[in-house]
Motif scaffolding. Structure first.
Motif, PDB file in Angstrom:
ATOM      1  N   VAL A 140       8.970   3.331   7.222  1.00 19.36           N
ATOM      2  CA  VAL A 140       7.567   3.008   6.972  1.00 19.36           C
ATOM      3  C   VAL A 140       7.136   3.592   5.637  1.00 19.36           C
ATOM      4  O   VAL A 140       7.263   4.787   5.397  1.00 19.36           O
ATOM      5  CB  VAL A 140       6.655   3.544   8.095  1.00 19.36           C
ATOM      6  CG1 VAL A 140       5.190   3.193   7.797  1.00 19.36           C
ATOM      7  CG2 VAL A 140       7.075   2.952   9.439  1.00 19.36           C
ATOM      8  N   MET A 141       6.641   2.711   4.783  1.00 17.82           N
ATOM      9  CA  MET A 141       6.196   3.092   3.436  1.00 17.82           C
ATOM     10  C   MET A 141       4.679   3.174   3.433  1.00 17.82           C
ATOM     11  O   MET A 141       3.990   2.228   3.827  1.00 17.82           O
ATOM     12  CB  MET A 141       6.657   2.007   2.445  1.00 17.82           C
ATOM     13  CG  MET A 141       6.241   2.239   1.015  1.00 17.82           C
ATOM     14  SD  MET A 141       7.236   3.484   0.228  1.00 17.82           S
ATOM     15  CE  MET A 141       5.944   4.429  -0.560  1.00 17.82           C
ATOM     16  N   GLY A 142       4.132   4.323   2.994  1.00 15.46           N
ATOM     17  CA  GLY A 142       2.694   4.514   2.955  1.00 15.46           C
ATOM     18  C   GLY A 142       2.175   4.599   1.535  1.00 15.46           C
ATOM     19  O   GLY A 142       2.770   5.266   0.692  1.00 15.46           O
ATOM     20  N   MET A 143       1.056   3.937   1.283  1.00 13.68           N
ATOM     21  CA  MET A 143       0.429   3.945  -0.042  1.00 13.68           C
ATOM     22  C   MET A 143      -0.981   4.510   0.054  1.00 13.68           C
ATOM     23  O   MET A 143      -1.789   4.049   0.863  1.00 13.68           O
ATOM     24  CB  MET A 143       0.373   2.527  -0.615  1.00 13.68           C
ATOM     25  CG  MET A 143       1.722   1.878  -0.871  1.00 13.68           C
ATOM     26  SD  MET A 143       2.664   2.714  -2.165  1.00 13.68           S
ATOM     27  CE  MET A 143       1.596   2.474  -3.596  1.00 13.68           C
ATOM     28  N   ILE A 144      -1.272   5.502  -0.787  1.00 11.41           N
ATOM     29  CA  ILE A 144      -2.624   6.033  -0.923  1.00 11.41           C
ATOM     30  C   ILE A 144      -3.092   5.674  -2.332  1.00 11.41           C
ATOM     31  O   ILE A 144      -2.595   6.209  -3.322  1.00 11.41           O
ATOM     32  CB  ILE A 144      -2.665   7.559  -0.710  1.00 11.41           C
ATOM     33  CG1 ILE A 144      -2.200   7.904   0.705  1.00 11.41           C
ATOM     34  CG2 ILE A 144      -4.064   8.097  -0.968  1.00 11.41           C
ATOM     35  CD1 ILE A 144      -2.112   9.389   0.984  1.00 11.41           C
ATOM     36  N   ILE A 181       2.074   0.561   5.070  1.00 17.69           N
ATOM     37  CA  ILE A 181       0.699   0.867   5.432  1.00 17.69           C
ATOM     38  C   ILE A 181      -0.018   1.377   4.190  1.00 17.69           C
ATOM     39  O   ILE A 181       0.605   1.948   3.292  1.00 17.69           O
ATOM     40  CB  ILE A 181       0.607   1.901   6.583  1.00 17.69           C
ATOM     41  CG1 ILE A 181       1.266   3.227   6.187  1.00 17.69           C
ATOM     42  CG2 ILE A 181       1.252   1.348   7.837  1.00 17.69           C
ATOM     43  CD1 ILE A 181       1.154   4.308   7.267  1.00 17.69           C
ATOM     44  N   GLY A 182      -1.320   1.158   4.118  1.00 15.22           N
ATOM     45  CA  GLY A 182      -2.041   1.559   2.913  1.00 15.22           C
ATOM     46  C   GLY A 182      -3.473   1.939   3.183  1.00 15.22           C
ATOM     47  O   GLY A 182      -4.123   1.424   4.116  1.00 15.22           O
ATOM     48  N   TRP A 183      -3.985   2.850   2.351  1.00 16.15           N
ATOM     49  CA  TRP A 183      -5.379   3.274   2.425  1.00 16.15           C
ATOM     50  C   TRP A 183      -5.923   3.386   1.016  1.00 16.15           C
ATOM     51  O   TRP A 183      -5.201   3.793   0.093  1.00 16.15           O
ATOM     52  CB  TRP A 183      -5.488   4.625   3.133  1.00 16.15           C
ATOM     53  CG  TRP A 183      -6.900   5.162   3.202  1.00 16.15           C
ATOM     54  CD1 TRP A 183      -7.796   4.951   4.198  1.00 16.15           C
ATOM     55  CD2 TRP A 183      -7.566   5.973   2.228  1.00 16.15           C
ATOM     56  NE1 TRP A 183      -8.990   5.582   3.912  1.00 16.15           N
ATOM     57  CE2 TRP A 183      -8.872   6.227   2.707  1.00 16.15           C
ATOM     58  CE3 TRP A 183      -7.186   6.512   1.002  1.00 16.15           C
ATOM     59  CZ2 TRP A 183      -9.795   6.985   1.994  1.00 16.15           C
ATOM     60  CZ3 TRP A 183      -8.103   7.267   0.283  1.00 16.15           C
ATOM     61  CH2 TRP A 183      -9.392   7.501   0.787  1.00 16.15           C
ATOM     62  N   THR A 236       0.207   9.409   9.065  1.00 13.48           N
ATOM     63  CA  THR A 236       1.289  10.179   9.687  1.00 13.48           C
ATOM     64  C   THR A 236       2.430   9.282  10.165  1.00 13.48           C
ATOM     65  O   THR A 236       3.516   9.774  10.465  1.00 13.48           O
ATOM     66  CB  THR A 236       0.759  10.995  10.877  1.00 13.48           C
ATOM     67  OG1 THR A 236       0.084  10.116  11.784  1.00 13.48           O
ATOM     68  CG2 THR A 236      -0.194  12.083  10.409  1.00 13.48           C
ATOM     69  N   GLU A 237       2.205   7.982  10.225  1.00 13.77           N
ATOM     70  CA  GLU A 237       3.279   7.063  10.614  1.00 13.77           C
ATOM     71  C   GLU A 237       4.309   6.885   9.499  1.00 13.77           C
ATOM     72  O   GLU A 237       5.449   6.483   9.752  1.00 13.77           O
ATOM     73  CB  GLU A 237       2.695   5.698  10.980  1.00 13.77           C
ATOM     74  CG  GLU A 237       3.718   4.699  11.491  1.00 13.77           C
ATOM     75  CD  GLU A 237       3.123   3.326  11.765  1.00 13.77           C
ATOM     76  OE1 GLU A 237       3.894   2.413  12.122  1.00 13.77           O
ATOM     77  OE2 GLU A 237       1.899   3.148  11.608  1.00 13.77           O
ATOM     78  N   SER A 260       3.529  13.575   8.127  1.00 15.66           N
ATOM     79  CA  SER A 260       4.373  13.923   9.271  1.00 15.66           C
ATOM     80  C   SER A 260       5.583  14.743   8.838  1.00 15.66           C
ATOM     81  O   SER A 260       5.994  14.725   7.671  1.00 15.66           O
ATOM     82  CB  SER A 260       4.851  12.652   9.977  1.00 15.66           C
ATOM     83  OG  SER A 260       5.662  11.871   9.103  1.00 15.66           O
ATOM     84  N   ASP A 261       6.154  15.472   9.799  1.00 12.71           N
ATOM     85  CA  ASP A 261       7.395  16.195   9.533  1.00 12.71           C
ATOM     86  C   ASP A 261       8.473  15.214   9.080  1.00 12.71           C
ATOM     87  O   ASP A 261       8.587  14.106   9.613  1.00 12.71           O
ATOM     88  CB  ASP A 261       7.870  16.910  10.799  1.00 12.71           C
ATOM     89  CG  ASP A 261       7.025  18.121  11.148  1.00 12.71           C
ATOM     90  OD1 ASP A 261       6.302  18.615  10.260  1.00 12.71           O
ATOM     91  OD2 ASP A 261       7.087  18.570  12.309  1.00 12.71           O
TER      92      ASP A 261
END
Length: 322
Positions: free
Chosen positions: A130-134, A157-159, A190-191, A212-213
């Protein structure tokens, strides 16, 4: 002098070329074969612009030069130009004679994205899904495209402070045939197994509780004294790597934790040492790693040298007597 105009860069520089150039120069820095010159960055008192110089010498790749440029916040609204403007100049290290002038705008976007993707390749867990973008500004799309080429990601996922900008991230996800989820709150971050933050904030956007850890975080927006994307509690928790330690502790993401005595300068490591194998990098699947991407002049020089080489081979650009 060989001139490669800004308009030609898109037909020359690929993400792979940028990645290779940045990875090699990070390794040269960690080995002591390349070093950056002190950064100059000033408010010029006109158009609210910031202008400065980044330069260095790579004795391994034999690149010597500087990038001149900065940020003109009213360019887009007044002139239809992008706000970041820069040009790179290369010199012959044997004679000091100028050898090339290269458009630096797209180059900067690609080399910045390459830096975070180098860190992801060498520090993120191999099973990251899972790739997260801020952040969802102009640079975010470059960051995401480069990052998605490092692992077999299954979801993005993005915010963003302004959620109406998140469709630009969704477009990149669609190009890679990946699902995208817009987050209403950073609590959902955290995902993510990998997180890239690309904002221009002067106060923390996210904290350790949002990570997340086992995650890898690439903080790519802090390049000026006073800027801050993550709370110092994440810098304390994570094993921190950077492009250059001196910049990380003075104008990078680590400046606040180090300045407050919460993190020692000696506990921040160059990512080039991981590339060279002189630092183990990630040591467990539960360890949080963080890359503080401050942006160094040697990145620009390495990518520019690659551009000039490719441009000459393709007959793109022009040579002038100077």
């Amino acid at each position: 002098m060989y001139i490669v105009p800004e308009s030609a860069i898109a037909d020359i520089l690929t993400r792979d070329d940028a990645f290779t150039a940045v990875e090699q120069v990070f390794a040269a820095m960690a080995a002591g074969d390349a070093y950056n010159f002190p950064v100059i960055r000033e408010a010029i008192g006109h158009e609210e612009a910031l202008y400065g110089f980044k330069g260095g010498f790579d004795g391994n790749g034999m690149s010597l030069g500087l990038k001149a440029g900065g940020y003109w916040p009213h360019n887009l609204e007044k002139r239809g130009l992008i706000n970041h403007q820069s040009t790179v100049f290369l010199f012959d290290p044997d004679t000091g004679k100028v050898t090339a002038m290269v458009g630096g705008n797209l180059l900067t976007a690609l080399r910045t994205a390459a830096a975070s993707s180098v860190s992801i390749k060498h520090l993120a867990r191999k099973d990251s899904k899972v790739m997260g973008m801020i952040g969802a500004g102009h640079q975010a799309k470059f960051q995401l495209r480069a990052a998605l080429e490092t692992h077999q990601f299954e979801k993005i996922i993005g915010w963003n402070y302004h959620p109406e900008m998140l469709p630009s991230i969704a477009e990149v996800a669609a190009d890679f045939n990946l699902p995208f989820q817009a987050l209403d709150s950073l609590d959902g971050m955290t995902e993510a197994d990998v997180v890239i933050s690309m904002t221009s904030s002067f106060s923390p956007v996210f904290t350790s509780a949002h990570i997340s850890d086992g995650a890898h975080v690439a903080c790519m927006g802090t390049d000026t004294i006073g800027k801050q994307e993550c709370d110092a509690d994440l810098i304390v928790r994570a094993t921190v790597f950077t492009d250059e330690v001196a910049q990380s502790v003075t104008l990078g993401e680590a400046q606040h934790a180090v300045g407050a005595g919460l993190k020692n300068r000696e506990d921040i490591f160059e990512v080039g040492a991981v590339i060279n194998g002189t630092h183990a990098g990630r040591t467990s699947d539960s360890e949080v790693t963080l890359f503080d991407g401050t942006g160094v002049g040697l990145q620009d020089l390495a990518v520019s040298a690659s551009i000039v080489e490719i441009a000459k081979a393709k007959g793109i650009g022009m040579e002038v007597d100077f």
